[in-house]
Design an enzyme around this catalytic site. Structure first.
Site, mmCIF file in Angstrom:
data_model
loop_
_atom_site.group_PDB
_atom_site.id
_atom_site.type_symbol
_atom_site.label_atom_id
_atom_site.label_comp_id
_atom_site.label_asym_id
_atom_site.label_seq_id
_atom_site.Cartn_x
_atom_site.Cartn_y
_atom_site.Cartn_z
ATOM 1 N N GLY A 10 0.900 -1.157 0.032
ATOM 2 C CA GLY A 10 0.045 -0.069 -0.385
ATOM 3 C C GLY A 10 0.886 1.428 0.033
ATOM 4 O O GLY A 10 0.417 2.150 -0.551
ATOM 5 N N ASN A 11 1.997 1.230 0.556
ATOM 6 C CA ASN A 11 2.857 2.522 0.750
ATOM 7 C C ASN A 11 3.467 2.749 -0.674
ATOM 8 O O ASN A 11 3.873 3.980 -0.767
ATOM 9 C CB ASN A 11 4.101 2.354 1.786
ATOM 10 C CG ASN A 11 3.408 2.281 3.077
ATOM 11 O OD1 ASN A 11 2.649 2.872 3.540
ATOM 12 N ND2 ASN A 11 4.039 1.147 3.895
ATOM 13 N N LYS A 126 -1.739 -4.310 13.722
ATOM 14 C CA LYS A 126 -1.533 -3.837 12.479
ATOM 15 C C LYS A 126 -1.809 -2.199 12.373
ATOM 16 O O LYS A 126 -2.675 -1.673 12.659
ATOM 17 C CB LYS A 126 -2.575 -4.316 11.632
ATOM 18 C CG LYS A 126 -2.314 -4.183 9.892
ATOM 19 C CD LYS A 126 -1.358 -4.989 9.501
ATOM 20 C CE LYS A 126 -1.068 -4.946 7.852
ATOM 21 N NZ LYS A 126 0.167 -5.428 7.441
ATOM 22 N N LYS A 210 -2.088 -8.132 4.167
ATOM 23 C CA LYS A 210 -2.288 -8.499 2.514
ATOM 24 C C LYS A 210 -1.520 -9.383 2.050
ATOM 25 O O LYS A 210 -2.001 -10.353 0.806
ATOM 26 C CB LYS A 210 -2.344 -6.911 1.917
ATOM 27 C CG LYS A 210 -0.832 -6.468 1.571
ATOM 28 C CD LYS A 210 -0.291 -6.612 0.440
ATOM 29 C CE LYS A 210 1.164 -6.152 0.113
ATOM 30 N NZ LYS A 210 2.044 -6.154 1.203
ATOM 31 N N LYS A 272 5.602 -11.079 5.134
ATOM 32 C CA LYS A 272 5.731 -11.457 3.834
ATOM 33 C C LYS A 272 6.653 -12.867 3.913
ATOM 34 O O LYS A 272 6.480 -13.632 3.011
ATOM 35 C CB LYS A 272 6.857 -10.369 3.277
ATOM 36 C CG LYS A 272 6.159 -8.962 3.305
ATOM 37 C CD LYS A 272 7.149 -8.034 2.759
ATOM 38 C CE LYS A 272 6.649 -6.586 2.503
ATOM 39 N NZ LYS A 272 5.381 -6.203 3.265
#
Length: 310
Positions: A10-11, A126, A210, A272
Site C-alpha cells: 500500500g505504501n 497492524k 495483505k 511477507k
C-alpha cells in the site's frame, strides 16, 4: 507461462489520491511486462495508509457535523478497495492498450473469512493511517479508545487487530474471471475481515495482512508463484547492520531458521516471509519471490529478488 499472484504494498501507492493517481502509472508498467511475457497475473494491494486516511477523514467530518454518521471500519476498507482498484485498473488498462494487449481489468470488492476467536483480536498490531506525536496519540487514546504504538522512531500510529485469513468469499468468481483470460485485482488491503453468522456475513473492524491474504488467494487459485513486492530488492539477515547479508535463494528450512533468530521485523518483513513459506509449503513446485516493484520483471525470471523454495 505461469500463473502469478502479485502482492503490491500500500505504501507504493502514495499518501493521497492525487499522488496515487500518478504513482500507479509507473506501477502498471512492470505488471504489464509480466502479462506481455505471457504470465497470468492476479493482483492484490495493501491499503494501510489509505484506509487510515479514509477513516480519519470521515471521523473528523462526523465530529464537526452531526449530520454525517461515523463510518464503520469494514466499510472504510471497502471504500479503500474501490478507490485503489479504480486507479490501478485504469492504469493497467491504459498500459495494456498502449501495447495492443486485448485484456480487461476488474477490481473485486473482496471479503475474507476470519476466525472470530483469533488471538489477534486480543492484541492489536497492524498499523494504519498516518503518524502522530506522543501528545496527539495520547489524545486519540482518550477520545477514541484507539490503541497507539510507536513505529520505528517515526511517530505513533493506530494499530488494529490483524487476524489470519481462513477463506475468501469471492474465490469462485475471481477464479472464473482469471480463467476467462482477464486480470483481477482482489483481496485489496487484505480483504474485508468477515465472520459468518448463519447465512449472513458480518464485517469486523480489523485489517488482514495483505501478504497473508494474497497467499491464501494464490493457494485457492492454484498459482505457481507468489510475488511479494516491497521496498527492497532482496530480503536480508542482519538488516541495517554492518554485517547485513542479502539473500538470493533460500529454502523454507532456512527461512524458518532466520525467523527463529529474529531477523525479520514483525509487521514489516516477517509477514511477507511467513506468507511465502505458507505458499511454498501448500503444494509441491510452488515458489515465492520477494523483491521490489521496479525489479519485478527481472525477479520473476530469477535474475534478482529473494526466491523461497522447498
Amino acid at each position: 507461462m505461469s500463473k502469478v499472484m502479485i502482492a503490491l504494498g500500500g505504501n507504493a501507492l502514495g499518501n493521497s489520491p492525487k499522488e496515487q493517481l500518478e504513482l500507479v502509472k509507473e506501477t502498471a508498467k512492470p505488471i504489464v511486462d509480466l502479462i506481455e511475457a505471457g504470465h497470468i497475473v492476479v493482483l492484490a494491494h495493501g491499503n494501510g495508509p489509505q484506509v487510515g486516511m479514509i477513516n480519519s477523514a470521515l471521523e473528523t467530518a462526523a465530529s464537526v457535523d452531526n449530520r454525517i454518521p461515523e463510518m464503520p471500519f469494514p466499510e472504510c476498507g471497502a471504500m479503500s478497495q474501490g478507490y485503489i482498484g479504480y486507479h490501478l485498473q485504469n492504469a493497467i488498462a491504459f498500459e495494456l492498450k498502449n501495447r495492443n494487449i486485448n485484456k480487461s481489468v476488474v477490481s473485486v470488492v473482496t471479503q475474507v473469512i476470519v476466525d472470530e476467536n483469533d488471538e489477534a483480536f486480543k492484541k492489536p498490531s497492524k498499523p494504519i493511517g498516518g503518524f502522530f506525536s506522543k501528545e496527539e496519540a495520547d489524545e486519540l487514546v482518550i477520545k477514541k479508545g484507539y490503541t497507539m504504538v510507536e513505529d520505528s522512531g517515526r511517530g505513533y500510529r493506530r494499530v488494529v487487530p490483524s487476524p489470519k485469513p481462513v477463506d475468501i468469499v469471492e474465490k469462485d468468481v475471481i477464479n472464473d474471471i482469471v480463467n476467462s483470460g482477464h486480470i483481477v485485482i482482489a483481496v485489496g488491503g487484505g480483504g474485508i475481515p468477515t465472520v459468518r453468522k448463519g447465512n449472513a456475513l458480518i464485517g469486523i473492524p480489523a485489517v488482514i495482512d495483505k501478504d497473508l491474504a494474497s497467499q491464501k488467494l494464490a493457494e485457492l487459485l492454484d498459482c505457481d508463484t507468489l510475488f511479494i513486492l516491497t521496498a527492497v530488492e532482496k530480503i536480508a539477515i542482519n538488516f541495517g547492520k554492518p554485517n547485513q547479508v542479502n539473500l538470493d535463494r533460500i529454502t523454507v528450512g532456512e527461512a524458518l531458521k532466520y525467523i527463529d533468530e529474529g531477523h525479520f521485523a514483525p509487521g514489516s518483513m516477517l509477514p511477507k516471509v511467513e506468507a511465502a513459506i505458507d505458499f511454498v509449503q501448500s503444494k509441491e513446485g510452488r515458489t515465492a519471490v520477494i523483491s521490489s516493484l521496479e525489479n519485478a520483471k527481472k525477479a520473476i525470471s530469477g535474475e534478482t529478488g529473494t526466491t523461497i523454495y522447498r
